[in-house]
Design an enzyme around this catalytic site. Structure first.
Site, PDB file in Angstrom:
ATOM      1  CD  GLN A 135      -2.176   1.346   2.915  1.00 27.21           C
ATOM      2  OE1 GLN A 135      -1.589   0.732   3.803  1.00 27.21           O
ATOM      3  NE2 GLN A 135      -3.189   2.137   3.162  1.00 27.21           N
ATOM      4  CB  SER A 138       2.550   6.744   4.644  1.00 30.36           C
ATOM      5  OG  SER A 138       1.432   6.246   5.306  1.00 30.36           O
ATOM      6  CD  GLU A 253      -4.132   0.479   6.676  1.00 30.91           C
ATOM      7  OE1 GLU A 253      -4.544   1.560   6.206  1.00 30.91           O
ATOM      8  OE2 GLU A 253      -2.924   0.228   6.841  1.00 30.91           O
TER       9      GLU A 253
HETATM   10  C1  LIG Z   1       4.196  -0.789  11.328  1.00 27.19           C
HETATM   11  C2  LIG Z   1       3.684   0.231  10.353  1.00 27.19           C
HETATM   12  C3  LIG Z   1       3.341  -0.172   9.078  1.00 27.19           C
HETATM   13  C4  LIG Z   1       2.884   0.780   8.152  1.00 27.19           C
HETATM   14  N1  LIG Z   1       2.578   0.344   6.884  1.00 27.19           N
HETATM   15  C5  LIG Z   1       2.175   1.254   5.958  1.00 27.19           C
HETATM   16  C6  LIG Z   1       1.935   0.849   4.611  1.00 27.19           C
HETATM   17  O1  LIG Z   1       2.059  -0.324   4.255  1.00 27.19           O
HETATM   18  N2  LIG Z   1       1.565   1.782   3.706  1.00 27.19           N
HETATM   19  C7  LIG Z   1       1.410   3.103   4.046  1.00 27.19           C
HETATM   20  O2  LIG Z   1       1.034   3.885   3.182  1.00 27.19           O
HETATM   21  N3  LIG Z   1       1.652   3.528   5.318  1.00 27.19           N
HETATM   22  C8  LIG Z   1       2.044   2.638   6.284  1.00 27.19           C
HETATM   23  N4  LIG Z   1       2.316   3.055   7.571  1.00 27.19           N
HETATM   24  C9  LIG Z   1       2.273   4.491   7.872  1.00 27.19           C
HETATM   25  C10 LIG Z   1       1.145   4.910   8.769  1.00 27.19           C
HETATM   26  O3  LIG Z   1      -0.095   4.887   8.089  1.00 27.19           O
HETATM   27  C11 LIG Z   1       1.499   6.308   9.297  1.00 27.19           C
HETATM   28  O4  LIG Z   1       2.663   6.159  10.101  1.00 27.19           O
HETATM   29  C12 LIG Z   1       0.384   6.905  10.118  1.00 27.19           C
HETATM   30  O5  LIG Z   1      -0.722   7.218   9.311  1.00 27.19           O
HETATM   31  C13 LIG Z   1       0.845   8.188  10.856  1.00 27.19           C
HETATM   32  O6  LIG Z   1       1.469   9.071   9.992  1.00 27.19           O
HETATM   33  P1  LIG Z   1       2.890   9.708  10.359  1.00 27.19           P
HETATM   34  O7  LIG Z   1       3.809   8.590  10.766  1.00 27.19           O
HETATM   35  O8  LIG Z   1       3.316  10.573   9.248  1.00 27.19           O
HETATM   36  O9  LIG Z   1       2.644  10.559  11.679  1.00 27.19           O
HETATM   37  P2  LIG Z   1       2.042  12.061  11.734  1.00 27.19           P
HETATM   38  O10 LIG Z   1       0.831  12.153  10.866  1.00 27.19           O
HETATM   39  O11 LIG Z   1       3.145  13.022  11.482  1.00 27.19           O
HETATM   40  O12 LIG Z   1       1.567  12.150  13.250  1.00 27.19           O
HETATM   41  C14 LIG Z   1       2.481  12.467  14.329  1.00 27.19           C
HETATM   42  C15 LIG Z   1       1.679  12.505  15.632  1.00 27.19           C
HETATM   43  O13 LIG Z   1       0.678  13.565  15.543  1.00 27.19           O
HETATM   44  C16 LIG Z   1      -0.620  13.060  15.794  1.00 27.19           C
HETATM   45  N5  LIG Z   1      -1.571  13.739  14.918  1.00 27.19           N
HETATM   46  C17 LIG Z   1      -1.401  14.009  13.592  1.00 27.19           C
HETATM   47  N6  LIG Z   1      -2.504  14.628  13.094  1.00 27.19           N
HETATM   48  C18 LIG Z   1      -3.389  14.726  14.119  1.00 27.19           C
HETATM   49  C19 LIG Z   1      -4.719  15.254  14.241  1.00 27.19           C
HETATM   50  N7  LIG Z   1      -5.332  15.798  13.182  1.00 27.19           N
HETATM   51  N8  LIG Z   1      -5.342  15.178  15.443  1.00 27.19           N
HETATM   52  C20 LIG Z   1      -4.721  14.620  16.510  1.00 27.19           C
HETATM   53  N9  LIG Z   1      -3.449  14.111  16.466  1.00 27.19           N
HETATM   54  C21 LIG Z   1      -2.801  14.156  15.295  1.00 27.19           C
HETATM   55  C22 LIG Z   1      -0.543  11.569  15.471  1.00 27.19           C
HETATM   56  O14 LIG Z   1      -1.510  10.817  16.174  1.00 27.19           O
HETATM   57  C23 LIG Z   1       0.886  11.225  15.911  1.00 27.19           C
HETATM   58  O15 LIG Z   1       0.906  10.983  17.294  1.00 27.19           O
HETATM   59  C24 LIG Z   1       2.767   2.142   8.524  1.00 27.19           C
HETATM   60  C25 LIG Z   1       3.114   2.529   9.821  1.00 27.19           C
HETATM   61  C26 LIG Z   1       3.583   1.596  10.736  1.00 27.19           C
HETATM   62  C27 LIG Z   1       3.941   2.048  12.122  1.00 27.19           C
END
Ligand SMILES: Cc1cc2nc3c(=O)[nH]c(=O)nc-3n(C[C@H](O)[C@H](O)[C@H](O)COP(=O)(O)OP(=O)(O)OC[C@H]3O[C@@H](n4cnc5c(N)ncnc54)[C@H](O)[C@@H]3O)c2cc1C
Length: 426
Positions: A135, A138, A253
């Site tokens: 997928q 991100s 998902e």
């Molecule tokens: C093990 C694992 C597997 C993954 N696999 C995939 C994959 O296969 N494909 C893919 O596309 N992605 C994947 N991801 C990515 C995952 O979807 C993102 O890590 C997740 O959506 C969070 O985005 P970010 O890491 O950029 O954090 P950010 O969006 O930068 O968030 C940072 C912090 O801010 C908080 N925050 C952000 N916005 C808000 C809001 N509006 N209100 C309240 N709090 C907020 C979050 O909760 C978090 O604590 C994976 C992640 C992990 C950990």
């Protein structure tokens, strides 16, 4: 499947599944499970040809029992019927495809948005674990706010040319196909300028670099697109409708990650509640007994919530925001479960000898944790990831507030202006 399995009762489906396993599992496997001979199950499992097994399971519909039989890898069962089948497969610790992103998310998205040609070409090898999916949502600058993503797809005749970077892409290092959401109209507001494609991960122009996690696994990756190409006929939905198709993937998902997915809740984390109870049933300390009882109650609530959501899907609805309830419950519950497991197991949980199974191997071998010394430590270390992948727990709470409780939407000034004018750090 030669007979129409969807016409069978749950009892008949259980009998049919048992009969199929008797013919297809290695001799002695079912007896070993029934007599709780874990060592013999482990011996038979390691001698099994996993790829060949996944093909057999998939072709006969057992890997994806709810999928329409017409695409060559399903039984057209409703979720209650599928549960009857999966209960038997889980009981006999049957190995499953590790293609969880394909089966849990890609398949449902293809069925909702794909052409007939794509469904006939892609669903069967997906179910048979022959073509792994990933997928590609991100990005370094777009996680929770995934609609802000920057990877560009530009039309070139019958093709699109893709440039940009994705990150945290689970299984990309072994993937044949990727679910790609890319920006096709930077002048439109962020949600309106996206288009969804199925991209060939084995082409030149796709560079996959593994990232190592705290567990020691490298299950996810960075993916770079440098003039990669996608046929326009491999677009899902209309140009500009990528966000709508992405919602189908994200809803599914959350269902997959809620413990209701195709591989069953016991595959989430390394220390399922039943195993914890079994290992500590002789303990007399009332505080320990209380904490295990509390976990049992919570796991039962999650199971019931999943059943309620499955009932809704059975009545014809697609996966909706209710998946966010159990995704949140399951992720937070799993952290508590892993903490208690680590406390109870003591030093043996963090010091082990022998093989360290990767998470992919664990998913492929439901029940394999019995012969894996590192399962508790690995489950504990990975539990934090459950609260991030598929949308963080904070985001699940936002979705529940807005889409289930009907609270006002979170203010987002970037929603209505052209994406190219939104301030960005990356
Ligand atoms: C093990 C694992 C597997 C993954 N696999 C995939 C994959 O296969 N494909 C893919 O596309 N992605 C994947 N991801 C990515 C995952 O979807 C993102 O890590 C997740 O959506 C969070 O985005 P970010 O890491 O950029 O954090 P950010 O969006 O930068 O968030 C940072 C912090 O801010 C908080 N925050 C952000 N916005 C808000 C809001 N509006 N209100 C309240 N709090 C907020 C979050 O909760 C978090 O604590 C994976 C992640 C992990 C950990």
């Amino acid at each position: 499947m030669s007979t129409d399995a969807s016409a069978l009762s749950n009892d008949q489906l259980r009998d049919q599944t048992l009969a199929w396993l008797k013919i297809n599992l290695p001799d002695g496997w079912m007896d070993a499970v029934d007599s709780r001979d874990d060592a013999e199950v482990a011996r038979l499992r390691s001698a099994q040809d996993y790829s060949e097994w996944c093909i057999r399971l998939g072709e006969d519909g057992y890997a994806t029992p709810t999928w329409p039989a017409e695409y060559g890898a399903g039984m057209s069962l409703n979720p209650t019927q599928a549960k009857a089948v999966n209960d038997v497969l889980n009981h006999y610790k049957v190995a499953r495809p590790y293609n969880i992103i394909g089966i849990g998310m890609g398949g449902p998205t293809l069925m909702a948005w794909g052409s007939e040609e794509m469904k006939h070409r892609l669903l069967k090898p997906m179910a048979c674990n022959q073509e792994i999916w990933c997928q590609l949502f991100s990005e370094p600058g777009a996680g929770s706010d995934v609609a802000g993503l920057a990877t560009r797809a530009v039309r070139d005749g019958d093709e699109w040319v893709v440039n940009g970077q994705k990150v945290w892409t689970t299984l990309a290092h072994v993937a044949r196909w990727g679910m790609l959401v890319a920006r096709t109209d930077p002048d439109a507001p962020k949600h309106a300028g996206l288009t969804y494609f199925v991209v060939d991960m084995e082409q030149e122009g796709v560079d996959v670099r593994p990232l190592v996690q705290i567990t020691g696994d490298a299950e996810f990756n960075e993916v770079f697109f440098n003039d990669a190409r996608v046929q326009d006929s491999w677009r899902l939905g209309r140009e500009g409708d990528g966000w709508k198709a992405a919602i189908t993937t994200l809803m599914n998902e959350r269902v997959s990650l809620s413990g209701a997915g195709s591989v069953g809740g016991d595959a989430v984390g390394g220390s399922p509640i039943a195993k914890l109870i079994e290992r500590h049933k002789g303990v007399t300390n009332p505080l320990v007994r209380q904490s295990i009882a509390q976990l049992y109650i919570e796991s039962t609530l999650i199971r019931i919530s999943n059943q309620r959501a499955a009932g809704k899907r059975k009545s014809g609805s697609e996966a909706g925001p209710e998946g966010s309830i159990t995704k949140l419950q399951q992720a937070e519950f799993n952290k508590r479960l892993q903490n208690v497991a680590l406390d109870l197991e003591g030093p043996s949980a963090i010091a082990w000898e022998g093989k360290n199974l990767s998470r992919v191997e664990r998913i492929g071998r439901v029940g394999a944790a019995a012969d894996d010394d590192s399962a508790i430590a690995s489950g504990f270390l990975r539990a934090q990831a459950n609260t991030i992948e598929g949308g963080t727990s904070d985001i699940m709470r936002n979705i529940l507030g807005e889409r289930v409780l009907g609270l006002p939407k979170e203010p987002d000034p970037s929603r209505s202006i052209p994406w190219k004018d939104v301030p960005r750090s990356v």
